[in-house]
Design an enzyme around this catalytic site. Structure first.
Site, PDB file in Angstrom:
ATOM      1  CB  ALA A 142      -3.393   1.917  -5.004  1.00  0.00           C
ATOM      2  NE  ARG A 144      -4.680   3.460  -0.769  1.00  0.00           N
ATOM      3  CZ  ARG A 144      -3.415   3.392  -1.142  1.00  0.00           C
ATOM      4  NH1 ARG A 144      -2.841   2.186  -1.294  1.00  0.00           N
ATOM      5  NH2 ARG A 144      -2.704   4.486  -1.356  1.00  0.00           N
ATOM      6  CE1 TYR A 145      -7.500   5.568  -2.756  1.00  0.00           C
ATOM      7  CE2 TYR A 145      -5.433   5.116  -3.901  1.00  0.00           C
ATOM      8  CZ  TYR A 145      -6.121   5.699  -2.854  1.00  0.00           C
ATOM      9  OH  TYR A 145      -5.455   6.418  -1.914  1.00  0.00           O
ATOM     10  CB  ILE A 146      -9.328  -0.457  -9.040  1.00  0.00           C
ATOM     11  CG1 ILE A 146      -8.213  -1.341  -8.513  1.00  0.00           C
ATOM     12  CG2 ILE A 146      -8.752   0.801  -9.659  1.00  0.00           C
ATOM     13  CD1 ILE A 146      -7.180  -1.734  -9.562  1.00  0.00           C
TER      14      ILE A 146
END
Length: 936
Positions: A142, A144-146
């Site tokens: 997602a 928001r994680y990368i």
């Protein structure tokens, strides 16, 4: 009442009047809208106005890249947004997506997907986190994680605000670039794909280094060629690439190697596929029976690794061909090079796009140089002005009290510059003087004249350099490309190997997934599945294993034959005498036949023929087509065997001889429509096979085509020799391995093969190699045993991985020259010449061999070999052979030509003399008929 109050009342009345008028107009518009709801609008008008506007918008603003920077609008906006956020650190992809939405009106999903795709191409964006896997097809994490940031390459070649044209964003709140000043063929390097309304665009990615080399070649007016290069590697045939123009295509294959005789490994997959889709296609075809595998494992991580385990008895080479023929191990991709040029979609080839990109790069560099010259001249002007201001004491005008106003004082300063205006390169403006006046007084004491002179000299040098580059802009652009190549080209070598593919026949490589059965008298043919539904299974005779893609050839006792497609159950005609799988263009299978021409008692003919090509479901005749003709004897011989038959004639008074032998080797192989030779004018009672005989076909000439890395019999490539029977091929590899294989044309060859030749069990190899444990030069001599396993790589330099194969020689008496290094003490050594045959005896290839020298060897070289000594016995033996050959020639000259005589009448028969090579025993099932009952 105040006048102002009167004005307010009038304005209020006017406002109320306007409100009433506006209300009337609103009611009128509502009435018109109600009428429009029932108005008929022509469909043609809707297409002209609405649909075409939508189509144009999708083409220009979403799907097709622009030729100026090679980017789609969403990609351009993402890069611009990342440049806005650039501070050297990684940014959350979610933040980048949110910031990009100021410019892109199509939602966060499209922005996030486009960013991940650009990041996976590993050129403009550096990543941190899980951005998916192009090999397995796994999705990215997602947003928001990368995290992501611009690469150094992107900063160097993509951005320059001074050479960027800007426009307002979709809502007018921000400005965005019309196109980015990209100084690189970015579109061709990344590739692109988009589907618009009635239009599509597809560019395949190309190699980074090759694009730079092609750009340099274009600027030098040299020819260049561009071919795709894929991040997934693989093999590629670009025969029909057609410069990327629509209508062309490329064929891409997975890289498959044979680990052992029961294991295949896929290490690279075709572009556009994933390991999951490849494995799924393999399993699907295995379920259909097209290929036969035991199991398949996916060990893909950073590198692709799909391991295929084969069943016992399955050919690895045939399986590789079947994988290419039936699965996604081979795919075809059709490019469609379409770009936006001057707000219009244009189809052009990749070469033309590269030329346009190189021209734009040269234009941007010229623009940058002109801007640089302006900046340098401005700096030179200001430093010179500042130097004069302090050096000539002009600043003292600020201390004088003679001026009435500030303007007069500034004018006075301007006049003080009059004697020095010729020293400057442009006019002194009022702004320049005001800027000098703003200098603090303390600046006077610290101003360094010498330093100013050095700065001016440095600026003048830079101006001269910039002007020189501008005058020689082509050379400057070439140097720019070379700098980019040197800085960012490491690790970007070509991954996809270019080859010419041979066409694989699906019928030829399909695994045998069916069984063929026949009921000869009734004329029914069926497969294993069809046999299950038959009640009289015992009446069917098993013929052979086959594939559901095969054609079958059927011969009948009246001489007719046909080729037809295999079906679950099929009627092919009564009285079948032979049935088999038909191989198109098979010129090795030879049919030997004796047939009666016409009614009982007619003349009998003998013929040999091959059926190489034929029209499916069309009936042919091996006889002359006379009524009641009949086949008396028939065999199918897969390698051209010519048997001897015993012919028994119907007894008759005064018959000299009723039984005789006939050798098919006397007869040439001709076309299927030939009549054949006369066998007998008398009625034949019985024909039986007397002897199997041997093959009459010559040895098969085999060539190796390096372009497609396959064997062929059509004369393409390097000639390997004439092959027959148990002959073999020897392969030698770069690491010192060797492998012996058959001369089957479907054989595959590993990429590290360095030599291929016909195997000779008597050939002696002299091999020089560096032994792994001692790292010293060794020499060994050996002959490869005939009992060596087929299709298995063996090593003649040992199992130590540090061993290094250097070279070999196959001369009978080789000579080896050794050159030595200078010792640590500075002592040099003379070269040594070694008689290899005396130095070491011929042993097994597994032997370690003998160390060449105790001194440090610098190089070696095989010299011209010694000539073998000729003894008196050898001379006498050669003389006897020459005499024998001369006598044979004389005897052959005086022999009568061969005659074939009718066995019963003694009449001369029609004969054909052929040169035959009797080299292989064999044969096939025999059809023979007892004619006694028919004639009685």
């Amino acid at each position: 009442m105040d006048i102002n109050d009167k004005d307010d009342i009038e304005n209020k009345n006017l406002t109320e009047g306007e409100a009433n008028l506006q209300q009337e107009e609103t009611l009128k518009d509502a009435e018109n809208d109600r009428n429009d709801a029932f108005r008929v609008v022509p469909l043609k008008g809707m297409f002209e106005n609405w649909f075409l506007d939508y189509a144009s918008y999708v083409i220009l603003e979403r799907a097709v890249p622009a030729i100026e920077d090679g980017l789609k609008p969403v990609q351009r906006r993402i890069l611009h947004s990342m440049d806005e956020l650039e501070d050297g650190r990684f940014n959350k992809v979610a933040n980048i997506v949110g910031n990009t939405m100021k410019y892109h009106p199509h939602g966060d999903a499209s922005i996030g997907d486009a960013l991940v795709q650009m990041a996976q191409k590993d050129l403009l964006i550096e990543t941190q986190g899980n951005f998916g896997n192009i090999l397995t097809g796994d999705d990215a994490a997602a947003p928001r994680y990368i995290e992501a940031r611009l690469s150094r390459f992107a900063k160097d070649v993509v951005f320059n605000p001074k050479t960027t044209d800007w426009t307002a964003s979709y809502d007018g709140r921000n400005r965005e670039p019309i196109s980015l000043p990209v100084k690189f063929p970015l579109l061709l390097a990344q590739g692109a794909e988009g589907i618009a309304v009635g239009l599509a665009s597809k560019f395949l990615p190309h190699n980074f280094i090759e694009l730079i080399d092609a750009s340099i070649a274009y600027l030098r007016d040299e020819p260049f060629v561009l071919y795709p290069d894929f991040p997934t590697g693989g093999l590629m045939d670009v025969t029909n690439y057609n410069d990327g123009i629509r209508g062309g295509r490329v064929r891409i294959r997975a890289k498959i190697s044979q680990q052992d005789k029961r294991t295949l490994v896929i290490t690279e997959i075709p572009f556009g596929t994933t390991t999951g889709s490849v494995i799924e296609s393999i399993i699907k075809e295995n379920d259909k029976g097209k290929i036969k595998i035991k199991k398949i494992d996916d060990n893909t991580a950073e590198q692709c690794e799909i391991i295929i385990f084969l069943n016992a008895g399955v050919s690895p080479d045939q399986t590789i061909d079947a994988l290419y023929a039936f699965t996604q191990c081979e795919v075809s991709i059709s490019p469609n090079a379409c770009v936006i040029v001057n707000e219009h979609p244009v189809f052009m080839g990749v070469s033309e796009i590269l030329r346009a990109t190189a021209d734009r790069t040269m234009e941007l560099l010229s623009w940058e140089l002109r801007l640089l010259i302006d900046e340098l001249e401005s700096n030179w002007h200001w430093i010179s002005l500042e130097k004069l201001f302090f050096e000539k004491g002009i600043y003292k005008e600020l201390e004088k009290k003679d001026y009435d106003t500030w303007e007069d004082q500034v004018t006075g300063i301007e006049r003080r510059f009059d004697p020095y205006r010729d020293l400057l390169k442009r006019e002194i403006s009022r702004d320049d003087v005001l800027k000098l006046c703003d200098k603090p007084v303390r600046k006077i004491s610290v101003f360094d004249i010498k330093k100013a002179d050095e700065q001016l000299a440095d600026i003048e040098t830079k101006i001269e350099e910039a002007k020189y580059n501008l005058d020689n802009i082509v050379d400057y652009t070439i140097r720019f490309y070379e700098t980019i190549k040197a800085k960012y080209g490491k690790g970007r070598e070509r991954k996809t190997e270019i080859r010419n593919f041979d066409n694989i026949s699906a019928v030829a490589v399909a695994a045998n997934n069916e069984k063929l059965y026949v009921k000869k008298e009734e004329g029914f043919v069926c497969t294993g599945d069809g046999l299950k539904r038959e009640k009289d299974k015992e009446a069917y005779e098993f013929v052979c294993d086959c594939s559901d893609l095969d054609d079958i050839i059927v011969f009948h006792d009246n001489g007719t034959y046909m080729v037809t497609k295999l079906q679950s159950k099929l009627f092919v005609g009564q009285h079948v005498i032979h049935i088999d799988v038909f191989r198109k263009n098979d010129d090795r299978t030879t049919y030997n036949a004796v047939y009666r021409d016409g009614k009982v008692g007619g003349i009998s003919y003998v013929k040999r023929f091959a059926v190489t090509s034929i029209t499916r479901d069309k009936e042919y005749d091996l006889t002359q087509g006379k009524p009641e003709s009949k086949v008396l004897y028939f065999t199918a011989n897969p390698n051209g065997e010519a048997e001897i038959i015993k012919v028994q004639l119907k007894p008759k008074l005064k018959m000299k001889k009723s039984v005789f032998d006939y050798d098919f080797a006397q007869l040439a192989v001709k076309g299927r429509s030939s009549r054949g030779n006369l066998l007998s004018k008398q009625p034949i009672k019985l024909i039986t096979k007397h002897d199997d005989g041997v093959s009459t076909l010559e040895a098969r000439d085999i060539w190796y085509d390096e372009t497609v890395r396959r064997l062929n019999a059509e004369g393409r490539g390097t000639y390997l020799g004439a092959f027959e029977g148990e002959d073999r091929i020897l392969q030698i590899f770069a690491n010192g391995d060797f492998k012996i294989t058959s001369f089957d044309l479907s054989t595959h060859f590993d990429d590290d093969m360095v030599e291929i030749k016909k195997y000779d069990s008597d050939e002696v190899f002299s091999v020089v190699y560096i032994e792994g444990e001692t790292q010293k030069y060794y020499l060994k001599r050996f002959a490869i045993d005939m009992d060596t396993k087929l299709n298995v790589r063996m090593s003649f330099v040992g199992e130590n991985e540090a061993s290094q194969y250097l070279g070999h020689n196959t001369d009978e008496l080789p000579r080896l020259l050794l050159s030595y290094k200078v010792s640590d003490a500075g002592k040099s050594f003379p070269d040594d010449e070694i008689n290899v045959a005396e130095f070491i005896a011929v042993k097994s290839y597994k032997a370690k061999g003998k160390r060449l020298s105790n001194k440090e060897i610098e190089s070696y070289q095989f010299l011209e070999p010694f000539k073998p000594e000729v003894t008196e016995e050898d001379q006498e033996e050669n003389a006897d052979e020459e005499t024998s050959d001369m006598l044979s020639d004389v005897i052959d000259t005086h022999d009568d030509p061969m005659e074939v005589v009718d066995a019963e009448t003694g009449d001369d028969a029609e004969t054909e003399n052929t040169d035959v090579s009797k080299n292989k025993k064999g044969g096939n099932d025999v059809f023979q008929m007892d004619l006694f009952d028919d004639e009685k």
